[in-house]
Every structure is written in structure tokens, then in C-alpha cells.
Design an enzyme around this catalytic site. Structure first.
Site, PDB file in Angstrom:
ATOM      1  N   HIS A 158     -72.011   4.569 -79.533  1.00 22.90           N
ATOM      2  CA  HIS A 158     -71.028   3.693 -78.894  1.00 22.90           C
ATOM      3  C   HIS A 158     -71.199   2.245 -79.366  1.00 22.90           C
ATOM      4  O   HIS A 158     -70.231   1.586 -79.779  1.00 22.90           O
ATOM      5  CB  HIS A 158     -71.198   3.784 -77.374  1.00 22.90           C
ATOM      6  CG  HIS A 158     -70.247   2.944 -76.586  1.00 22.90           C
ATOM      7  ND1 HIS A 158     -69.111   3.456 -76.008  1.00 22.90           N
ATOM      8  CD2 HIS A 158     -70.269   1.615 -76.268  1.00 22.90           C
ATOM      9  CE1 HIS A 158     -68.468   2.483 -75.379  1.00 22.90           C
ATOM     10  NE2 HIS A 158     -69.160   1.360 -75.508  1.00 22.90           N
ATOM     11  N   GLU A 159     -72.424   1.750 -79.321  1.00 18.23           N
ATOM     12  CA  GLU A 159     -72.677   0.360 -79.695  1.00 18.23           C
ATOM     13  C   GLU A 159     -72.578   0.139 -81.206  1.00 18.23           C
ATOM     14  O   GLU A 159     -72.196  -0.946 -81.644  1.00 18.23           O
ATOM     15  CB  GLU A 159     -74.052  -0.068 -79.186  1.00 18.23           C
ATOM     16  CG  GLU A 159     -74.183  -0.050 -77.674  1.00 18.23           C
ATOM     17  CD  GLU A 159     -73.152  -0.938 -76.992  1.00 18.23           C
ATOM     18  OE1 GLU A 159     -72.783  -1.986 -77.572  1.00 18.23           O
ATOM     19  OE2 GLU A 159     -72.707  -0.586 -75.884  1.00 18.23           O
ATOM     20  N   HIS A 162     -69.026  -0.724 -81.828  1.00 18.40           N
ATOM     21  CA  HIS A 162     -68.723  -2.136 -81.543  1.00 18.40           C
ATOM     22  C   HIS A 162     -69.249  -3.045 -82.642  1.00 18.40           C
ATOM     23  O   HIS A 162     -68.546  -3.959 -83.105  1.00 18.40           O
ATOM     24  CB  HIS A 162     -69.357  -2.539 -80.205  1.00 18.40           C
ATOM     25  CG  HIS A 162     -68.663  -1.985 -79.003  1.00 18.40           C
ATOM     26  ND1 HIS A 162     -67.311  -2.044 -78.829  1.00 18.40           N
ATOM     27  CD2 HIS A 162     -69.166  -1.361 -77.900  1.00 18.40           C
ATOM     28  CE1 HIS A 162     -66.990  -1.487 -77.668  1.00 18.40           C
ATOM     29  NE2 HIS A 162     -68.104  -1.062 -77.087  1.00 18.40           N
TER      30      HIS A 162
END
Length: 506
Positions: A158-159, A162
């Protein structure tokens, strides 16, 4: 309930960490060196929260963010569309789930939890689109490793989404980190806030939607691995020949000298063929829902095997006719032309072996030999199940079918060579299932327009990109966003509270 030793260990560990941190920071001689050590290694400690941040991976992140710019532009543009759709979809899903949960709470006979489309019990997602497992409440201790590993990997992916999207949009990347909150692991990226505020709302959307997009992709990739696992493992394991026993619980009714053992291959339950684990579960479900099957026994054999016994009724209305406390004899019921309620205490294995399964006496008419369909007279929900696992003698199980399902672990994969592990396919299957569930859950939850989640920033950027020409005053746009976030936060909080109550209180 959560085991008391686990609670004591977790609380005691965190108290020890926080106490040590407080003492070191209050020490005149050690404070400076301790704080320098924390700063050097990027560590920070607070109550029930441990955080580590580093710049070691910055070069790798910049390498990913500058790889094939055109492809990354298309990749994160698709992710932006997915994130916006997921934001609206998550609100609809949570709304339906809340209504469904309230309906079930008001009914006297609620549906099984497996029928519920989504049940949120914690803000940290825990089991895919059904967020029910809570460590220590209804998650097996043996699967905690899968649970926390899947949470950590889902958070890292997920990160990474980003971070790579931010670099692609020329936002400065400061570092990557991992944290532990109580027992839950997670990850984060540190971006330069000023750069984020200077880029356009559409660019911001690509960054903010990248996390849920990467979680969705991870879930799809895990599903593909799970779906293609028989083909991937084909050189080492074959499937479609039965369900391989990988574990039998110590308290399982299937445990014993004539029970099931690790390495046994189950091929049939009664007259239901078993080719894989799905068949095993399906057969047990059918056996549980349908009435007990009978077995064809000739009149001569019935007369030879039966012996006089007193008949009495149990509390549930069923009949028992074996009073010799034997572990091998079972009361059977049958009917003839004169009487439809006859009972005989018979040795179960002699009756069942080499016997044809039947429902009525008509099923037993063969070669003009007088035969009867004798059916085990057992308590409600109890079944006599014949489990075939050649070359061993058939196991005869008496009990609730679900007890057999819960206490015996099986695999659809059979090793081609003896040195191959029977647990490897199970480990891969289980881990893929957790990744699908948890990564999907992280995507759904983070897409909700709620304070402190990705949905907050996705909503704000979306409103800036779409309402700038309709609502000219930025303050009014922020007010609209605040009201939506307030409603989304209340919706998520209501689902969490009711979901937790449904899991723990019922």
C-alpha cells in the site's frame, strides 16, 4: 475470548518498553546518548506504538518512480479511477452492511455470519471483505503468523504505491518506515507536504489512490496464484484423487487406532465421492442437511446379528435399543410389511461393510433375497458416516458432521515423491487467502471518506478537481468535504461498533 496470558504478555511488554524509554529519557547521564541513538536509527517510542523510519530505501523508490514514466502515468491514472470508484463503492457497501447487521440484530434467528457480505470489527482490516477475525477472539492461534504477515505485506505494498506515485508526480520522498501499534504491524511513507500542496488535484488523486489500487492489484495477483496453484505445483503434486489428511486434532473423534492419520487419502464419505477438500466440505454439508442413510441387510443376516434388547426413548424423541454399553454396536431401525417401527442392536461394522446404501426397502430388492433397509437410530443432528481412506479399513464416525470438519485438516495436493512436504501447498493456499482478504479489506477501508484514512484525501482532492467551477469559494468546498467526512466517519464507526458486538457478544 482473548486468553489472559496473551493480554498480560502484550500489556507487560509494552509497559516494559515504555518504562525503559521513560527512564532513559529522564536520566541525566544517558538521555543525550539515548536520544542520539533513537535519531540515528529513526526510532520513536510512544504508548503502545513503536515506529521505525529510514532513508535506506530512498534510492530504490526513486528508481521505481522514474521507471518507464509513460507506463507509470497510465498505471496510476487507472488507479485514480479505481480509487474514486472504490470511495463511492465503499460507502454503498458499508451502508448495506449496516442495514443488514441492524436487521439481523432485530430478528430472533439471525443468519449465519458467513452469509454477511461485510462485517467490520476493527479499523485495522482483518479478513478481506469479511472483516471478522480478531486475534484471540475467533482467529486460530496457529494462523496468527499468516494474519500478521499478510497485514504487514499488504501495508507495505500500500505505502509503496503512495511512494512511487509521489515520485512520479515530482513530490519529494523523505523516507519509508514500519510501525507496530499494540500488536498490529503497518507501514508508512514520509512525503514533503509542501510539494503535495503545490501539485494539481488530479496529480494528488493519483498519489492518494495509489495505495488502495496497489492493494487491489495484490489481491488479484494472490487470487491468480491461488487459482493457478494446481498448475504451478503440477510437477511436484497431483490433485483430483482425494483429500489428503494433514492434521488430526488430539480431541478429534477421528483420532484413534481405526481413525484417520496424517498422510491418509480420503476418497469417499458414505456414497459421496471426494476428489478434493471442496468435495469433503460439500459432502459433509449434504450429510448434515439430509436424513441419515440406511444400509441393505438381508433378513437372514439381520436375524443372525441382532440380539434382544430393551427399547427406550431419549429426551429428543429418538429411540435407543443398545443397552450393553458397547462401543461397536448401534441401534438400527427398520420396517417390514407388518410393522414400520422395528429396532435391532447390531454390530455397526458388520452391518455396513459390503452393504449397499439405501433409503427405503425398495432400494434393497435384489436377486429375490429378502432384505431390509436398516437405518441408524441416532440422536438429532448425529450421523453415522463411513469414511473410506484406502488401503486402510473404513473409519466409522458417529457424531455431528461439523465436528469432523473442524478437527481434521486436509489438502487437495498429494505429493508425487515421499520427500515432498504435505504442508507446503496448504501454507501457500492459506497465505494467498489471507493476502486476498486483508489486502482487499485494506483497499475497502482506506477508500472510505473518513478522517485519517486515504479516503479523506481522495475526497478532498476529488472535490477540488470537480467542484472548483461550481463552488467558487474554497471555504464552502471544504465545508462540503467536512460534512461528507463526518458522515463517512460515523458510518464506519457504526459498522465497527456493531460488528465488534456481533462477533464478541453473540
Amino acid at each position: 475470548m482473548i486468553p489472559v496470558p496473551v493480554v498480560v504478555t502484550v500489556l507487560g511488554g509494552w509497559c516494559a518498553v515504555y518504562l525503559a524509554d521513560t527512564l532513559l529519557k529522564s536520566s541525566n547521564s544517558l538521555k543525550a546518548s539515548y536520544e542520539d541513538w533513537l535519531l540515528t536509527y529513526g526510532l520513536s517510542v510512544s504508548p503502545f506504538h513503536l515506529r521505525w523510519q529510514t532513508a535506506l530505501f530512498n534510492r530504490q523508490f526513486y528508481s521505481w518512480g522514474r521507471w518507464k514514466p509513460r507506463f507509470l502515468y497510465l498505471w496510476f491514472s487507472v488507479g485514480m479511477v479505481f480509487g474514486i470508484v472504490a470511495m463511492f463503492g465503499s460507502v454503498i457497501l458499508l451502508g448495506k452492511t449496516l442495514l443488514q447487521t441492524l436487521t439481523q440484530m432485530l430478528t430472533e434467528a439471525p443468519k449465519a455470519q458467513n452469509d454477511r457480505m461485510l462485517q467490520v470489527v476493527v479499523s485495522v482490516p482483518s479478513s478481506g471483505l469479511c472483516l471478522r477475525p480478531v486475534p484471540g477472539v475467533n482467529l486460530p492461534v496457529s494462523q496468527l503468523t499468516y494474519f500478521f504477515s499478510a497485514i504487514l505485506i499488504s501495508g507495505v505494498i500500500h505505502e509503496v504505491g503512495h511512494g512511487v506515485a509521489a515520485i512520479r508526480e515530482q513530490v519529494r520522498f523523505n523516507g519509508f518506515g514500519i510501525f507496530i501499534f499494540i500488536v498490529y504491524p503497518g507501514a508508512f511513507v514520509d512525503l514533503f507536504t509542501t510539494h503535495l500542496q503545490l501539485i494539481s488535484p488530479v496529480q494528488q488523486l493519483r498519489i492518494f489512490c495509489a495505495g488502495v489500487w496497489h492493494n487491489f492489484v495484490l489481491g488479484v495477483a494472490s487470487f491468480m496464484v491461488l487459482f493457478l496453484l494446481p498448475a504451478i505445483l503440477f510437477p511436484f503434486y497431483y490433485t483430483g484423487v482425494g483429500a489428503l489428511v494433514t492434521e488430526v486434532a488430539e480431541d478429534s473423534p477421528a483420532n484413534g487406532p481405526r481413525g484417520l492419520f496424517v498422510g491418509d487419502l480420503v476418497t469417499n464419505l458414505q456414497d459421496c465421492p471426494v476428489y478434493n477438500v471442496e468435495d469433503w466440505n460439500s459432502c459433509l454439508g449434504d450429510i448434515s442437511e439430509k436424513s441419515q442413510v440406511g444400509y441393505c441387510v438381508s433378513a437372514a443376516t439381520l436375524q443372525q446379528l441382532s440380539f434382544p434388547a430393551r427399547v427406550y426413548r431419549r429426551l429428543d424423541g429418538t429411540v435407543e435399543c443398545c443397552s450393553n454399553n458397547s462401543l461397536t454396536d448401534i441401534c438400527f431401525s427398520y420396517s417390514n410389511k407388518l410393522d414400520s417401527h422395528l429396532y435391532a442392536c447390531l454390530p455397526a461394522r458388520k452391518v455396513i461393510e459390503a452393504s449397499k446404501v439405501c433409503r427405503t426397502n425398495m432400494d434393497c430388492h435384489k436377486d429375490f433375497v429378502p432384505s431390509f433397509c436398516v437405518t441408524p437410530s441416532l440422536e438429532n443432528q448425529t450421523r453415522l458416516i463411513r469414511v473410506k481412506h484406502p488401503p486402510h479399513i473404513d473409519m466409522l464416525y458417529v457424531g455431528h458432521p461439523m465436528h469432523l470438519q473442524y478437527t481434521v485438516s486436509l489438502s487437495s495436493f498429494v505429493p508425487r515423491q515421499n520427500f515432498l512436504s504435505i504442508d507446503l501447498p496448504v501454507v501457500i493456499e492459506t497465505f494467498c487467502k489471507y493476502l486476498i482478504s486483508l489486502s482487499g479489506a485494506l483497499a475497502v477501508i482506506n477508500a472510505v471518506p473518513c478522517f485519517a484514512l486515504d479516503g479523506q484525501w481522495i475526497l478532498n482532492s476529488f472535490l477540488e478537481a470537480t467542484l472548483s467551477s461550481l463552488i467558487l469559494e474554497k471555504q464552502n468546498r471544504e465545508l462540503v468535504g467536512f460534512l461528507i467526512l463526518l458522515a463517512g466517519s460515523a458510518l464506519l464507526a457504526a459498522n465497527v461498533a456493531l460488528g465488534l458486538w456481533m462477533v464478541t457478544a453473540r
